[in-house]
Design a protein around this motif. Structure first.
Motif, PDB file in Angstrom:
ATOM      1  N   TYR A 153      -2.862   3.117 -12.379  1.00 15.82           N
ATOM      2  CA  TYR A 153      -3.652   1.902 -12.101  1.00 15.82           C
ATOM      3  C   TYR A 153      -4.935   2.005 -12.904  1.00 15.82           C
ATOM      4  O   TYR A 153      -5.529   3.078 -13.009  1.00 15.82           O
TER       5      TYR A 153
ATOM      6  N   ARG B 100       2.141   1.653  -3.600  1.00 19.31           N
ATOM      7  CA  ARG B 100       1.013   2.011  -4.470  1.00 19.31           C
ATOM      8  C   ARG B 100       0.668   3.497  -4.327  1.00 19.31           C
ATOM      9  O   ARG B 100       0.497   4.205  -5.324  1.00 19.31           O
ATOM     10  N   ALA B 101       0.602   3.987  -3.097  1.00 20.22           N
ATOM     11  CA  ALA B 101       0.291   5.408  -2.853  1.00 20.22           C
ATOM     12  C   ALA B 101       1.380   6.307  -3.446  1.00 20.22           C
ATOM     13  O   ALA B 101       1.080   7.350  -4.042  1.00 20.22           O
ATOM     14  N   ASP B 102       2.639   5.898  -3.288  1.00 22.84           N
ATOM     15  CA  ASP B 102       3.748   6.690  -3.841  1.00 22.84           C
ATOM     16  C   ASP B 102       3.681   6.747  -5.361  1.00 22.84           C
ATOM     17  O   ASP B 102       3.924   7.797  -5.964  1.00 22.84           O
TER      18      ASP B 102
ATOM     19  N   LEU C 273       0.993   6.412  -7.249  1.00 19.24           N
ATOM     20  CA  LEU C 273      -0.146   7.267  -7.615  1.00 19.24           C
ATOM     21  C   LEU C 273       0.217   8.744  -7.488  1.00 19.24           C
ATOM     22  O   LEU C 273      -0.161   9.557  -8.340  1.00 19.24           O
ATOM     23  N   ARG C 274       0.954   9.103  -6.430  1.00 19.76           N
ATOM     24  CA  ARG C 274       1.378  10.500  -6.264  1.00 19.76           C
ATOM     25  C   ARG C 274       2.311  10.925  -7.397  1.00 19.76           C
ATOM     26  O   ARG C 274       2.234  12.040  -7.892  1.00 19.76           O
TER      27      ARG C 274
ATOM     28  N   PRO D 286       0.805  -1.232   0.000  1.00 16.92           N
ATOM     29  CA  PRO D 286       0.000   0.000   0.000  1.00 16.92           C
ATOM     30  C   PRO D 286       0.836   1.279   0.000  1.00 16.92           C
ATOM     31  O   PRO D 286       0.432   2.280  -0.597  1.00 16.92           O
ATOM     32  N   ILE D 287       1.993   1.254   0.626  1.00 13.45           N
ATOM     33  CA  ILE D 287       2.849   2.447   0.640  1.00 13.45           C
ATOM     34  C   ILE D 287       3.381   2.710  -0.771  1.00 13.45           C
ATOM     35  O   ILE D 287       3.341   3.837  -1.269  1.00 13.45           O
TER      36      ILE D 287
END
Length: 195
Positions: free
Chosen positions: A58, A46-48, A50-51, A43-44
């Motif tokens: 995705y 993935r969030a990075d 996306l940022r 999750p970390i």
């Protein structure tokens, strides 16, 4: 416990070599495959991502959009460096957790397309480089990925480091040219790594 790196250019036979080591009971960490898994399940990370790349990184089903990401980063070296700076530390942490599971064994293998020499920014004890002639590598890729054109295959190879550079970081070479037997070369390394 020793940590051995295995690398080589596309079509050199890294996967075949790793299959033989697995048959000998040696655990193999496939860094590139694991990185793909982490882009989906960490999750970390993935969030990075996306940022860095935005929501198109995705797809609507939540799958990592490799086509979009590749289109973004392969034309922008700075963006590729940023993406790698997100992925590599997560893979490194994942590798350390994986290695701990096998600390009772004589050695483990980390397979990756990109690798530094042993001790050069990594904790590897030795690096094995799989070498094969360019024309044979192209034939293998064509058999494995028949939808790829020769131009696409050569473009992929041209983006990778050369065999000369790989040889310079090698502690051991495996020659996979279909004229020398590969398994005896691997068995020799297995014996050496177990001592």
């Amino acid at each position: 416990m020793k940590k051995i790196g295995i690398t080589g250019g596309i079509g050199s036979g890294k996967s075949t070599v790793c299959q033989v080591f697995r048959a000998l009971g040696v655990p193999v960490y496939e860094a590139d495959e694991r990185a793909k898994w982490l882009t989906m399940h960490d999750p970390i990370l993935r969030a990075d991502i996306l940022r860095l790349l935005g929501p198109q990184a995705y797809d609507a089903a939540g799958q990592y959009n490799r086509t979009f990401v590749a289109a973004q980063v392969f034309t922008d070296p700075a963006l590729l460096r940023q993406l790698n700076a997100l992925i590599h530390p997560r893979v490194q942490a994942d590798t350390l957790r994986w290695v701990e599971q096998y600390s009772h064994l004589p050695y483990v293998i980390k397979e990756a397309a990109l690798m530094n020499a042993a001790g050069d920014g990594n904790d590897l004890d030795a690096v094995v480089v799989v070498i094969a002639p360019l024309d044979l590598r192209i034939q293998r890729i064509r058999r494995r990925d028949p939808q790829r054109t020769d131009a696409e295959i050569k473009a992929i190879i041209s983006r990778q480091i050369t065999d000369e550079v790989r040889r310079a970081l090698a502690d051991e070479l495996l020659i996979n040219d279909e004229t020398q037997l590969l398994v005896p070369q691997i068995l020799r390394l297995d014996r050496a790594f177990r001592n």
